[in-house]
Design a protein around this motif. Structure first.
Motif, short mmCIF file in Angstrom:
data_model
loop_
_atom_site.label_atom_id
_atom_site.label_comp_id
_atom_site.label_asym_id
_atom_site.label_seq_id
_atom_site.Cartn_x
_atom_site.Cartn_y
_atom_site.Cartn_z
N ILE A 146 0.83 -1.20 0.00
CA ILE A 146 0.00 0.00 0.00
C ILE A 146 0.87 1.25 0.00
O ILE A 146 0.61 2.20 -0.76
CB ILE A 146 -0.94 -0.03 1.22
N GLU A 147 1.91 1.26 0.80
CA GLU A 147 2.79 2.44 0.86
C GLU A 147 3.47 2.68 -0.49
O GLU A 147 3.52 3.82 -0.98
CB GLU A 147 3.84 2.25 1.95
N MET A 148 3.98 1.60 -1.11
CA MET A 148 4.67 1.76 -2.39
C MET A 148 3.71 2.18 -3.48
O MET A 148 4.04 2.99 -4.35
CB MET A 148 5.37 0.46 -2.77
N ALA A 149 2.50 1.65 -3.44
CA ALA A 149 1.50 2.05 -4.43
C ALA A 149 1.23 3.55 -4.33
O ALA A 149 1.14 4.25 -5.35
CB ALA A 149 0.21 1.26 -4.21
N ARG A 150 1.11 4.05 -3.11
CA ARG A 150 0.84 5.47 -2.94
C ARG A 150 2.03 6.32 -3.39
O ARG A 150 1.85 7.41 -3.93
CB ARG A 150 0.48 5.74 -1.47
N ILE A 151 3.24 5.83 -3.16
CA ILE A 151 4.43 6.54 -3.64
C ILE A 151 4.40 6.64 -5.17
O ILE A 151 4.64 7.71 -5.75
CB ILE A 151 5.71 5.84 -3.17
N LEU A 152 4.12 5.53 -5.84
CA LEU A 152 4.09 5.51 -7.29
C LEU A 152 2.97 6.40 -7.84
O LEU A 152 3.16 7.11 -8.83
CB LEU A 152 3.93 4.07 -7.79
N ILE A 184 -6.04 2.08 -3.10
CA ILE A 184 -5.77 2.93 -4.26
C ILE A 184 -7.04 3.42 -4.94
O ILE A 184 -6.98 4.34 -5.78
CB ILE A 184 -4.87 2.22 -5.29
N GLY A 185 -8.17 2.82 -4.64
CA GLY A 185 -9.42 3.24 -5.27
C GLY A 185 -9.62 2.60 -6.63
O GLY A 185 -8.77 1.84 -7.12
N GLU A 186 -10.73 2.94 -7.23
CA GLU A 186 -11.13 2.30 -8.49
C GLU A 186 -10.53 2.94 -9.73
O GLU A 186 -10.57 2.36 -10.81
CB GLU A 186 -12.66 2.31 -8.61
N ASP A 187 -9.97 4.14 -9.59
CA ASP A 187 -9.48 4.84 -10.78
C ASP A 187 -8.10 4.38 -11.22
O ASP A 187 -7.65 4.72 -12.32
CB ASP A 187 -9.45 6.35 -10.52
N ILE A 188 -7.40 3.63 -10.39
CA ILE A 188 -6.06 3.15 -10.71
C ILE A 188 -6.15 1.74 -11.30
O ILE A 188 -6.81 0.87 -10.74
CB ILE A 188 -5.17 3.12 -9.44
#
Length: 364
Positions: A146-152, A184-188
């Protein structure tokens, strides 16, 4: 213009999983340089597997066979090399990796001699490729995912891919997918990759568990990506299936098409025999109206086919390959807001970092 020299070397690069700084693996590259009598030097490459064997194939068999030939005569060159690679039957594995080294270097030469990028030689549909990021390593705990996804996402990326079929088990893998999707939600865009690691019943089981999470594609779900089993799986899941990174030559893709087994073509020119073979695969994808993407850590070598063809969709940014290319090239192409521009220079548009190659050189 004639080929006067073929050189090959093996290099070992280091990379690590971000956040936790755990080595991904020892990452080997076989680099081939072909020089012409007009001073053009083309770069080709294969990756990771049986590196000394691939280098020996290039140095002792394929390289000597192309000396004195015009690098632009691709069909003539392949006609000469095919009997050396495989006297009978399909060419696979180390054979195709060796051919990839040679063929990619030839395309680089042709581009440099003509003043055009490889993407332009393939058709020039775009001068960029949108990209997805392979980031969801098994070494990550869920909080790291989750943290890496938010960074990207903070860097402008909107397309992510994570691994399933890991040692954590199917149920836990499905929970990790669910957690990432919620975060990340549905838009990613979110895709998954099993690296050919599952039996048919396992692949179907996890597909059913993650179908509610809007999965963009399920990559290499099955052992050996068997065409019959892949076709059966495709009939039983709503998730699009993709394959082709490791043995994605044209005959393999034809087999998948004949079994109605594939939604997305993902050839990798480092493993399938080079850009000449990827061009055949791309034409097949157009004939069957399938999207053409990229997987397998192809980096710059696959970026060009995604940009070159009209049905090219997404190039892969693999966090491991990205680290290798930062070491290997002087100024590698980099993503800006999820898009990678084709380098302005002709051929593949990259320059080897000679100092780093000295440091990473592997001797027998």
């Amino acid at each position: 213009m004639l080929i006067k020299d073929v050189r090959v070397s093996v290099h070992r690069f280091k990379n690590a999983v971000p956040l936790i700084n755990k080595p991904i693996e020892d990452d080997f590259r076989i680099i081939c340089e072909i020089e012409t009598d007009e001073g053009h030097v083309g770069i080709g490459m294969a990756s990771r597997f049986l590196w000394h064997g691939v280098a020996a194939v290039v140095a002792n068999h394929l390289g000597p066979a192309v000396i004195g030939m015009d690098p632009r005569d691709l069909e003539k060159i392949h006609a000469r090399l095919q009997p050396l690679i495989s006297e009978r039957g399909a060419m696979t594995g180390i054979n195709l990796a060796g051919l990839s080294c040679i063929d990619l270097a030839l395309w680089d030469i042709i581009g440099k001699a003509s003043g055009r990028t490889v993407a332009q030689l393939l058709g020039g549909a775009k001068d960029y490729a949108d990209a997805y990021v392979t980031y969801g390593f098994a070494a990550f705990e869920t909080e790291h995912l989750i943290e890496m996804a938010r960074i990207l996402i903070g860097r402008g990326h909107t397309r992510l891919k994570m691994l399933v079929g890991t040692a954590r088990g199917l149920v836990e893998d499905a929970r990790r997918v669910a957690a990432v999707r919620e975060a990340i939600g549905e838009d990613i865009l979110l895709a998954v990759d099993a690296n050919e690691g599952l039996r048919p019943e396992e692949a179907l089981r996890i597909a059913k568990m993650i179908e509610p999470y809007n999965i963009a594609w399920f990559e290499d779900p099955l052992n050996r990506v068997d065409a019959r089993d892949l076709g059966n799986l495709r009939k039983r899941t709503s998730i699009p299936l993709s394959a082709g990174q490791m043995d994605g030559h044209s005959l393999r893709f034809r087999e998948w098409v004949e079994h109605d087994a594939i939604d997305i073509f993902m050839p990798n020119s480092m493993y399938n025999g080079g850009m000449t073979e990827t061009r055949r695969v791309a034409h097949l994808s157009q004939i069957y109206n399938k999207p053409l993407s990229d997987a397998g850590g192809g980096g710059v070598w696959c970026l060009h086919h995604v940009a070159g063809f009209r049905n090219g969709t997404l190039a892969e940014i693999h966090l491991g390959t990205e680290q290798v290319e930062e070491q290997m090239f002087v100024d590698p192409p980099r993503a800006v807001n999820g898009r990678v521009a084709i380098p302005d220079a002709p051929g593949f548009g990259v320059t080897l970092n000679k100092d780093m190659l000295k440091e990473t050189l592997v001797t027998a």
